[in-house]
Motif scaffolding. Structure first.
Motif, mmCIF file in Angstrom:
data_model
loop_
_atom_site.group_PDB
_atom_site.id
_atom_site.type_symbol
_atom_site.label_atom_id
_atom_site.label_comp_id
_atom_site.label_asym_id
_atom_site.label_seq_id
_atom_site.Cartn_x
_atom_site.Cartn_y
_atom_site.Cartn_z
ATOM 1 N N GLU A 167 50.053 41.474 39.324
ATOM 2 C CA GLU A 167 48.733 42.096 39.198
ATOM 3 C C GLU A 167 47.648 41.120 39.644
ATOM 4 N N ILE A 168 47.738 39.882 39.202
ATOM 5 C CA ILE A 168 46.768 38.856 39.576
ATOM 6 C C ILE A 168 46.820 38.592 41.076
ATOM 7 N N ALA A 169 48.038 38.514 41.613
ATOM 8 C CA ALA A 169 48.204 38.274 43.054
ATOM 9 C C ALA A 169 47.607 39.420 43.863
ATOM 10 N N LEU A 170 47.781 40.644 43.370
ATOM 11 C CA LEU A 170 47.245 41.800 44.062
ATOM 12 C C LEU A 170 45.723 41.744 44.114
ATOM 13 N N ALA A 202 30.601 51.436 40.430
ATOM 14 C CA ALA A 202 31.158 50.181 39.921
ATOM 15 C C ALA A 202 32.653 50.398 39.884
ATOM 16 N N PHE A 203 33.428 49.363 40.180
ATOM 17 C CA PHE A 203 34.878 49.544 40.210
ATOM 18 C C PHE A 203 35.565 48.220 39.946
ATOM 19 N N ALA A 204 36.845 48.306 39.591
ATOM 20 C CA ALA A 204 37.627 47.115 39.262
ATOM 21 C C ALA A 204 38.966 47.193 39.966
ATOM 22 N N VAL A 205 39.520 46.034 40.294
ATOM 23 C CA VAL A 205 40.878 45.960 40.828
ATOM 24 C C VAL A 205 41.683 45.025 39.932
ATOM 25 N N PRO A 206 42.999 45.086 40.012
ATOM 26 C CA PRO A 206 43.831 44.319 39.079
ATOM 27 C C PRO A 206 43.548 42.824 39.104
ATOM 28 N N GLY A 207 43.830 42.197 37.982
ATOM 29 C CA GLY A 207 43.744 40.746 37.911
ATOM 30 C C GLY A 207 42.414 40.193 37.478
#
Length: 479
Positions: free
Chosen positions: A39-42, A96-101
């Protein structure tokens, strides 16, 4: 996303077996397709691509503000171990949006529509909630899977019409959608987290009303993307208002902060709406003052402009055009790399000139499982760049669009009009009302045109009939 990155991420995510893990928020077992490290790498892979696509909004003080508030809120969240990053991207879209990690993004469009720090904090908590509850990890996996099979064929399916918003509001943002249960959970977390750092979470509920009014102002086709897949804003208002009151009692918060004036002072001078220097459309012509070119776009087509490309699409979704910079040291290299990049097979290519500029025009196909996609591409050498203008449609529809594509591409020329080259953006200006009056009159006193009065009432989170006391700060617009 770059094809190699997509391929690598798909392999790492989808070759692994489904596994159960404990959800940090609920404490229940969830079936997850990726580990926390993946998830962090993504997120690390996605972040530079998002920044490249939209650009960062250059306001150090405002960037510092969201980073400080974000880190403070992350520390009280259910996943304080992540290395969070918070950024404002240079887009007028309200989102507003979020991605993993741990990566959270606010557009300057949504920052312009907040009217106090508490509204911002509620949405900030909502987006952090997507990360802590691992919604973004699940949805990003789906998004990558979808995007991996898109390329040219993505918006040429029989259901192209559903992508109209993506063309007008930003493909990258709208790919990140969640189910309504996830949105409700993130609303609850937004209330919890913003209350924990001292803000009045009721203000987030009030912001939903602003979003609802924006929806009504623009119509369904221009739905603010932050609202597009969320629960009904009226229901959210009621629910969040109730949750905010409960959370205040639970945390014994007796002096909840709103900080209206502080926030308004911070956004004084912010670019509002489209920034002309990044390109703008007027009378069916796209102008780019910084790169000094212009070309005609098809009348009544939707368009979406980003630092990496300009997308244009017919409203029925039957065709699109894309302007990008082409790789390669010369036109021949650019043509070859374009064919390879999109897995195209050329049926015709010739050297041409476009308003005195050397160019290559080529027709090429991409084979899809159910249909053949046909493209007309003009690669144009101008100044120090090679520009690619690609028209895309189904092969059986190509003859209907060939002349329209060709006319647009052959209109590409140098921009020399001083008025277009020096066009300035509108900016938010914060003014103080000198005497008590209605918002309507206060806006008129600041030369807001009649046709835009409702727009600015929404921007201020008020009704035109609301009384505005002397000394109140409001948003107006200036150059």
């Amino acid at each position: 996303m770059k094809k190699k990155i997509i391929t690598g991420l798909l392999a790492s995510v989808f070759l692994m077996a489904s596994s159960c893990s404990t959800n940090p928020v609920t404490g229940k077992k969830d079936v997850m397709l990726m580990s926390e490290s993946q998830e962090i790498a993504l997120g690390k892979e996605a972040d530079p691509q998002i920044v490249a696509q939209f650009g960062l909004y250059e306001d150090p003080a405002l960037q510092r503000f969201i980073s400080e508030k974000g880190q403070k809120m992350a520390a009280v969240s259910h996943r304080s171990n992540l290395n969070y990053e918070f950024k404002i991207v240079d887009s007028p879209v309200i989102n507003a949006f979020a991605v993993p990690g741990g990566y959270v993004y606010f557009t300057r469009g949504i920052m312009a529509h907040f009217n106090n720090e508490a509204q911002f904090a509620g949405v900030l908590g909502h987006e952090i909630g997507h990360i802590t509850a691992r919604h973004s990890a699940q949805q990003q996996s789906k998004s990558i899977l979808t995007q991996g099979g898109l390329l040219l064929g993505m918006i040429l399916s029989p259901t192209i019409a559903q992508y109209g918003q993506e063309v007008s509001q930003g493909l990258g943002l709208l790919m990140l959608k969640y189910g309504r249960d996830a949105e409700r959970e993130s609303d609850r977390l937004g209330v919890e987290y913003s209350t924990k750092i001292g803000y009045d979470a009721k203000e987030m509920a009030d912001f939903f009303i602003t979003l609802q009014r924006k929806q009504e102002e623009n119509g369904q086709s221009q739905l603010p993307s932050f609202l597009s897949t969320h629960p009904d804003p009226g229901d959210r208002y009621t629910t969040v208002t109730k949750l905010a009151a409960e959370e205040k009692r639970k945390q014994n918060l007796t002096n909840a902060q709103i900080n209206r004036n502080n926030y308004l002072k911070m956004i004084n001078g912010m670019v509002y709406g489209e920034d002309p220097k990044q390109g703008f459309v007027e009378n069916s012509v796209f102008y780019h003052p910084e790169l000094k070119f212009q070309y005609a776009i098809p009348t009544n087509w939707d368009y979406q402009n980003s630092p990496q490309q300009v997308q244009m699409a017919a409203k029925d979704g039957s065709a699109m055009m894309v302007l990008t910079l082409a790789p390669g040291a010369n036109l021949e290299e650019a043509a070859q790399q374009t064919l390879e990049r999109y897995q195209l097979t050329a049926s015709e290519a010739k050297q041409v000139t476009v308003n005195g500029m050397n160019a290559i025009a080529m027709i090429a196909d991409q084979q899809q499982q159910q249909q053949t996609i046909r493209t007309l591409t003009y690669l144009i050498q101008y100044d120090k760049y090679i520009y690619s203008l690609m028209g895309i449609t189904a092969a059986n529809n190509f003859n209907n669009y060939f002349q329209l594509f060709s006319n647009s591409m052959q209109s590409f020329r140098k921009l020399s009009d001083p008025e277009k080259l020096n066009r300035q953006p509108e900016r938010i200006r914060i003014v103080t009302v000198n005497q008590s009056t209605t918002l309507n009159q206060a806006l008129r006193n600041n030369k807001i045109p009649e046709a835009r009065l409702n727009e600015f009432a929404v921007l201020n989170g008020m009704e035109l009939s609301d009384q505005v006391q002397a000394g109140t700060m409001i948003k107006v617009i200036g150059k």
